[in-house]
Structures are given as C-alpha cells and as structure tokens.
Motif scaffolding. Structure first.
Motif, PDB file in Angstrom:
ATOM      1  N   ARG A  76      -2.381  17.207 -14.011  1.00 36.45           N
ATOM      2  CA  ARG A  76      -2.971  16.570 -13.150  1.00 36.45           C
ATOM      3  C   ARG A  76      -1.887  15.809 -12.288  1.00 36.45           C
ATOM      4  O   ARG A  76      -1.179  15.054 -13.023  1.00 36.45           O
ATOM      5  N   VAL A  77      -1.304  16.174 -11.383  1.00 34.72           N
ATOM      6  CA  VAL A  77      -0.149  15.779 -10.522  1.00 34.72           C
ATOM      7  C   VAL A  77      -0.451  14.494  -9.677  1.00 34.72           C
ATOM      8  O   VAL A  77      -1.503  14.388  -8.770  1.00 34.72           O
ATOM      9  N   TYR A  78       0.379  13.673  -9.789  1.00 31.62           N
ATOM     10  CA  TYR A  78       0.513  12.303  -9.082  1.00 31.62           C
ATOM     11  C   TYR A  78       1.759  12.105  -8.101  1.00 31.62           C
ATOM     12  O   TYR A  78       2.792  12.213  -8.921  1.00 31.62           O
ATOM     13  N   ALA A  79       1.782  12.192  -6.862  1.00 30.15           N
ATOM     14  CA  ALA A  79       2.937  12.279  -6.142  1.00 30.15           C
ATOM     15  C   ALA A  79       2.887  11.161  -4.926  1.00 30.15           C
ATOM     16  O   ALA A  79       2.331  11.520  -3.894  1.00 30.15           O
ATOM     17  N   SER A 129       0.721  -1.294   0.068  1.00 31.14           N
ATOM     18  CA  SER A 129      -0.046  -0.032   0.032  1.00 31.14           C
ATOM     19  C   SER A 129       0.917   1.123  -0.004  1.00 31.14           C
ATOM     20  O   SER A 129       1.716   1.296   0.624  1.00 31.14           O
ATOM     21  N   VAL A 130       0.539   2.382  -0.782  1.00 29.94           N
ATOM     22  CA  VAL A 130       1.096   3.443  -1.069  1.00 29.94           C
ATOM     23  C   VAL A 130       0.219   4.659  -0.948  1.00 29.94           C
ATOM     24  O   VAL A 130      -0.558   4.516  -1.857  1.00 29.94           O
ATOM     25  N   PRO A 131       0.592   5.661  -0.276  1.00 31.38           N
ATOM     26  CA  PRO A 131      -0.291   6.943  -0.305  1.00 31.38           C
ATOM     27  C   PRO A 131       0.048   7.692  -1.614  1.00 31.38           C
ATOM     28  O   PRO A 131       1.342   7.536  -1.954  1.00 31.38           O
ATOM     29  N   CYS A 132      -0.778   8.376  -2.198  1.00 30.84           N
ATOM     30  CA  CYS A 132      -0.555   9.326  -3.515  1.00 30.84           C
ATOM     31  C   CYS A 132      -1.233  10.337  -3.450  1.00 30.84           C
ATOM     32  O   CYS A 132      -2.384  10.318  -3.453  1.00 30.84           O
ATOM     33  N   LEU A 133      -0.418  11.535  -3.480  1.00 34.56           N
ATOM     34  CA  LEU A 133      -1.192  12.813  -3.551  1.00 34.56           C
ATOM     35  C   LEU A 133      -1.475  13.113  -4.866  1.00 34.56           C
ATOM     36  O   LEU A 133      -0.883  12.859  -6.056  1.00 34.56           O
ATOM     37  N   ILE A 134      -2.950  13.609  -5.135  1.00 35.35           N
ATOM     38  CA  ILE A 134      -3.657  13.813  -6.344  1.00 35.35           C
ATOM     39  C   ILE A 134      -3.981  15.277  -6.216  1.00 35.35           C
ATOM     40  O   ILE A 134      -4.672  15.693  -5.515  1.00 35.35           O
ATOM     41  N   GLN A 135      -3.457  15.858  -7.253  1.00 29.83           N
ATOM     42  CA  GLN A 135      -3.803  17.539  -7.437  1.00 29.83           C
ATOM     43  C   GLN A 135      -4.158  17.972  -8.773  1.00 29.83           C
ATOM     44  O   GLN A 135      -3.250  17.313  -9.625  1.00 29.83           O
TER      45      GLN A 135
END
Length: 264
Positions: A53-56, A15-21
């Motif tokens: 559309r950023v995915y970090a 499992s990994v968290p991902c910032l979406i902006q």
C-alpha cells in the motif's frame, strides 16, 4: 493498479497531496522524494510495487504541497513525514527515501522509531553537514526560478544510464514549481542539521542501495551507514551514479520488495 491523490492537512496547518496506491490490506510503504523533486519522481517505479500500500506525498515546499516561508529544518521535514502517516492513520510503515529523502527517512527513524518498520535508503547520505558544492548557485536564486537554471542544475548529478526525456522534463517542472526560498531553506535545513546517525541509533532494518559511480556521495558514506545501522545491508549498483532512482527504478523496486518481504 488503482490509485488516487488525496489532499492531506497536517497538524501544522500545511496541506500536502499524497498519492495512494495498492491494496488497503497490504503493508504500508512511504516514499520520500529528494530535494527539488516531487512524488512524481517515483512514477517509473510505482508499477513494480504492487505488494504494498504505497503512500507518496509531495513534501513541504515542493511539488503541489504548500510552500510556507519556514519549517524546513531536518527535524521539521521529518515531522511532516510523521504527520503524514498520522493523518493517514498508518501506525507503522516501511519507508523508502531517495537521495536527501533518505536523510529525512533516517531522521524520522530517530525521532519516531514506532512509525518506521524498515528503511530503504536509495543513494542517501550519512551526512549533509557543511556547504554543498552548488550552494552559491542556490543562494543566488530569485523568483520566479528560471527553467533554464533548473535544467542546468541536473548536470550536478551526471547520469550513467539513459533516462527518458519526459522524466527529465518532469523533474525540471518540479524545480520550476518551487519558490527560491524553498530551494534555499530545504538545503539549509540539511546542511545545518546534526546527521541523524550521530543524533541517535536507528533500530529499523535497513537496505542501502548505492551507485558505484556516484560523484556526490563517496563509498565511505555508505560504509558509515552500514556501520551505524545495526544489521544494515548494502547493495552496490556498478553502473549507476548518484540518482539511482532515476537510472534503475525497476531494479530498486525489485530489490526493495525482496528485502522488505523477507522481514516477514
């Protein structure tokens, strides 16, 4: 700008968290952080990326991601990046990697060229083979990783420009959150791997950003990247060292945006 952090479960079960902006209709941009950091290392750059559309994500073993005992080879790290895009249902993305995150980005472009529309490599190596100058310190780590050690490790990468104290403390917090095995095995995964540009040809357009006062990666590495990636463009920041993202986040965002939007 609205953003959310979404928890992603990859095909490997981690499992990994991902910032979406950003606007869901905009071109996707995947941000890959450096060894020992997290998605939060991009915080100072994010306000200037409103064209995308950023995915970090936090990558395996780092930040708030799962920290399994294994899975840290360069190919597996790039595989995680591919799996993140798959879970997000992103068919192709621009990929920006900072430092060793750019090494992962190169490997991703070799393994899954269909997923990589273009690369931005920020203070990134052409090779990490061999023993790093700080390898002995990393090999000696035990749990829990001491805050003082992480703080001292920042001196491996001297800064030319002033970086906010809160940002440096966040990077210390990133390091403390990592178990010793993640520190060791991620570094080993880089040093043991065949350099991506020796394993295959990168077809994606690439912008290479490098600090002229980089004490870790010499100019010849950047010239080698330009030579090995057809059509790659190198921009040198005269008053920056290795940690270009830390020192020049707004300029990196502006240069990346100009380059990526020029691709049509």
């Amino acid at each position: 700008m609205e953003s959310e952090v979404r928890n992603l479960v990859l095909g490997t079960g981690i499992s990994v968290p991902c910032l979406i902006q950003g606007d869901a209709r905009a071109q996707p941009l995947l941000l890959l952080h450096a060894w020992g950091e997290s998605r939060r290392s991009f915080e100072r750059m994010l306000p200037f990326l409103d064209n995308f559309r950023v995915y970090a994500p936090d990558l395996r073993g780092q930040g708030d991601a799962d920290k399994p005992e294994d899975g840290y080879s360069l190919a597996e790290q790039a595989g995680d990046a591919a799996a993140i895009l798959t879970v997000l249902k992103v068919r192709s993305a621009f990929v920006l990697g900072s430092s060793s995150g750019g090494y992962v980005a190169q490997q991703l472009a070799i393994m899954r060229p269909d997923l990589v529309a273009a690369l931005v490599l920020v203070g990134s190596p052409v090779t990490l083979q061999g023993r790093a100058p700080f390898a002995a310190e990393v090999e000696a780590l035990t749990d829990p990783v001491a805050e003082d050690w992480v703080r001292d490790s920042l001196s491996w990468f001297p800064l030319v420009q002033e970086v906010p104290t809160w940002y440096l403390q966040d990077r210390v917090s990133d390091g403390v959150s990592m178990p010793a095995h993640a520190w060791k095995r991620i570094l080993a995964g880089f040093s043991d791997a065949t350099p991506p540009t020796e394993a295959g040809a990168i077809q994606a357009p690439a912008l290479i950003l490098w600090g002229a006062r980089d004490n870790l990666l010499p100019r010849w590495q950047q010239d080698a990247l330009v030579e090995r990636i057809d059509g790659a463009v190198l921009k040198v920041y005269p008053e920056a060292a290795h940690l270009v993202l830390w020192e020049c986040p707004e300029q990196v965002a502006m240069d990346a945006t100009e380059f990526l939007l020029s691709l049509g």
